[in-house]
Design an enzyme around this catalytic site. Structure first.
Site, PDB file in Angstrom:
ATOM      1  N   GLU A  42      53.639  11.782  55.798  1.00 45.16           N
ATOM      2  CA  GLU A  42      54.915  11.784  55.989  1.00 45.16           C
ATOM      3  C   GLU A  42      55.817  10.570  55.260  1.00 45.16           C
ATOM      4  O   GLU A  42      57.467  10.308  55.528  1.00 45.16           O
ATOM      5  CB  GLU A  42      55.498  12.096  57.252  1.00 45.16           C
ATOM      6  CG  GLU A  42      55.091  11.201  58.084  1.00 45.16           C
ATOM      7  CD  GLU A  42      53.658  10.871  58.540  1.00 45.16           C
ATOM      8  OE1 GLU A  42      53.978  10.332  60.197  1.00 45.16           O
ATOM      9  OE2 GLU A  42      53.267  11.627  58.406  1.00 45.16           O
TER      10      GLU A  42
ATOM     11  N   ASP B 158      59.689   7.202  55.814  1.00 38.77           N
ATOM     12  CA  ASP B 158      58.475   7.931  56.832  1.00 38.77           C
ATOM     13  C   ASP B 158      59.547   9.434  57.799  1.00 38.77           C
ATOM     14  O   ASP B 158      60.798   8.396  58.286  1.00 38.77           O
ATOM     15  CB  ASP B 158      58.015   6.853  57.660  1.00 38.77           C
ATOM     16  CG  ASP B 158      57.009   7.643  58.332  1.00 38.77           C
ATOM     17  OD1 ASP B 158      56.092   7.829  58.000  1.00 38.77           O
ATOM     18  OD2 ASP B 158      56.957   8.511  59.264  1.00 38.77           O
ATOM     19  N   ILE B 159      59.014  10.439  56.926  1.00 37.48           N
ATOM     20  CA  ILE B 159      59.750  11.099  58.323  1.00 37.48           C
ATOM     21  C   ILE B 159      59.307  10.895  60.477  1.00 37.48           C
ATOM     22  O   ILE B 159      58.271  10.715  59.927  1.00 37.48           O
ATOM     23  CB  ILE B 159      59.244  13.077  57.966  1.00 37.48           C
ATOM     24  CG1 ILE B 159      59.901  13.298  57.299  1.00 37.48           C
ATOM     25  CG2 ILE B 159      59.474  13.686  59.491  1.00 37.48           C
ATOM     26  CD1 ILE B 159      59.010  14.484  56.719  1.00 37.48           C
TER      27      ILE B 159
END
Length: 564
Positions: A486, A443-444
């Site tokens: 994301e 996950d960003i």
């Protein structure tokens, strides 16, 4: 009226249920326990409204008894009446009437003995339940029920027959039953069951292929629904399978059959020997718009058929029914509102002493399927004239549809639609090969800040470049999914923990070093990664849960790290 002033002996005699009406036929008192039968004061504010809840026979009887009470002012003999409380069920009660005078006012007390109450469908009499049982003998239908608390799965004999097993060598379990279905159909029934257990969503007429040990296929139609307790919690999942490829006759248990017939999403009808309607289930009303009271005692042909209904089909129905033969056909019918719909109709005569006594009909709304067939016929006509050009066009269209169905349009990654099937296949391969599988969920970090500071176009560009990084650092046999927003998932078959950890480190380092050039900005970001490795023994659902937990732990520990 103060009900406490009425003779105590009368209250004791009432036992459970009581209605009191004043001299103007207005309701004065209603026992609280009527609420258990969904009866409130606003439903029966007057004697006339109570008449409206009675069946025709019970209404006449009740009116006669009340008239006799008012003329005699004496207690009368007990009698039975039947109240219709909804379109699909009624209740039978033992009743007696009393006349009570209080403060120079006359009150009429209706005492209902709930000890003899029997809540049932409108076809609650034993004869019609026997009709339902006999109907099951000619319909190729199997019934099942899953107890959500014990996870115990019940199958009737026909379900075993459809799946090519016997009760002596197979005990049905939800996890193993899925293996009976064709690979292309497993996701259909899995998704249907998961949606039902998660949010109570019913399913209707899903076509499935069952493959037995000899690789013989049977085509079945599956429908299902849920049952809830008084708190609204889902307690049971139940439904039917109809073998439409010619399987053996069913051996059916009565309780499951009656429940399935009333609650299934398939429309069902029982008519007498003159083809006049006796009973319909709730799904018939949903499909046609006609409740039982509007079709009872009538012939459905005169109601559902219209000007565009095929005359030859109508004639074939008449011929078969006149000869006492079952028939399955498709016919154009019309709803109460006048809308046409295609009805896949199966009618079976039920015999008594060698003569037709009743007819049992099952109907499915197959309008969408028929419309598709009509479109295909038109398309085939066009293909005969322009076969080469149209073939190319259809090929391109199919490719685009496949892409839209399985590929995330922004990043080109696989989407969530294909995740469950892919992961299920890879877990099975891992078990068979005695090896390991690894999952990376990443996950960003602070992705919202990118969107807020630079705009969503910059956020989309960041997702695309992260996708390029993931593709560059994964192998051909790996699968990269965008789960949404994301969040990404990488399935790495035949990969142990050490190898997966190295791959995760490479990805984290590459992302740290990478900058996204957007307009006049150099945007950098990091990722948090959850890692799970196992030998295929962890279920699909738990695999996704555990790796998501590890990702969450990586986030809470400060981000830009790997947790396994």
């Amino acid at each position: 009226m103060d009900i406490k002033d009425i003779n105590i002996a009368l209250l004791e005699k009432c036992n459970f249920l009581l209605m009191v009406f004043d001299n103007n036929n207005q309701l004065s008192y209603l026992s609280p326990r009527w609420s258990e039968l969904n009866v409130a004061a606003k439903k029966v504010p007057t004697i006339e409204s109570l008449y409206g809840c009675c069946t025709t026979e019970s209404k006449a009887l009740l009116q006669q008894q009340i008239l006799a009470l008012k003329s005699q002012h004496n207690e009368l003999d007990q009698f039975d009446i039947e109240l219709t409380l909804a379109t699909d069920y009624s209740i039978k009660l033992n009743c007696c009437l009393h006349s009570v005078q209080q403060n120079q006012h006359q009150h009429m007390v209706l005492v209902f003995n709930q000890h003899f109450a029997q809540v049932s469908s409108v076809i609650s009499n034993n004869e019609l339940q026997t009709i339902i049982e006999n109907a099951g003998e000619v319909l190729k239908v199997g019934y099942w029920q899953l107890d959500c608390k014990t996870n115990q799965l019940f199958w009737t004999d026909e379900i075993y027959t459809i799946h090519g097993v016997s009760p002596s060598n197979y005990s049905p379990q939800l996890d193993t039953a899925i293996n009976f279905y064709h690979e292309d159909d497993k996701s259909k029934i899995t998704d249907a069951v998961e949606q039902a257990l998660a949010c109570g969503q019913e399913w209707s007429c899903i076509k499935l292929r069952v493959v037995d040990d000899d690789l013989q296929e049977r085509t079945v139609i599956s429908s299902g629904n849920v049952s809830r307790d008084l708190n609204g919690e889902i307690t049971k999942l139940y439904g039917i399978f109809q073998d439409i490829s010619g399987s053996e006759k069913i051996a059916l248990e009565r309780d499951f059959l009656v429940t399935a017939l009333k609650e299934t999403t398939v429309g069902m009808v029982i008519a007498d020997k003159d083809k006049r309607v006796i009973w319909v289930n709730g799904s018939f009303e949903r499909i046609t718009g006609y409740p039982l009271k509007q079709v009872e005692g009538k012939k459905l042909g005169s109601i559902l058929q219209g000007e565009k209904t095929d005359a030859n089909t109508i004639e074939q129905l008449k011929i078969h029914l006149k000869k006492g033969l079952p028939i399955t056909t498709r016919i154009l019918n019309y709803t109460k509102s006048g809308d046409p719909y295609w009805n896949e109709l199966a009618i079976s005569p039920i015999f008594r002493d060698g003569k037709v006594a009743y007819y049992f009909a099952v109907q499915n709304d197959v309008t969408k399927e028929i419309n598709i067939e009509h479109k295909l016929i038109a398309l085939n006509t066009s293909l005969e004239q322009r076969i080469q050009a149209r073939t190319q066009e259809l090929s391109s269209l199919n490719q685009e549809l496949e892409k839209q169905a399985n590929i995330d349009p922004l990043t080109g990654c696989l989407n969530r639609r294909t995740l469950y099937r892919t992961l299920s296949d890879e877990l099975l391969k891992t078990q068979n090969k005695n090896t390991y599988i690894s999952l990376l969920m990443l996950d960003i970090d602070h992705f919202k800040a990118i969107n807020d500071n630079y705009g969503h176009e910059a956020g989309d560009l960041s997702l695309k470049e992260l996708t390029n990084t993931l593709r560059a650092l994964t192998r051909k046999q790996d699968f990269v999914f965008r789960l949404g927003g994301e969040e990404f998932l990488i399935i790495m078959p035949n990969t142990n923990k050490a190898e997966a950890k190295q791959a995760a480190e490479r990805i984290k380092h590459a992302v740290n070093e990478h900058k996204v050039y957007y307009r006049n900005f150099n945007i950098s970001f990091t990722v948090s990664i959850g890692l799970l490795t196992h030998d295929g023994s962890i279920s699909l659902q738990n695999s996704l849960k555990y790796v998501d937990d590890y990702l969450y732990e990586a986030k809470t520990k400060g981000r830009n790290r790997i947790v396994d």
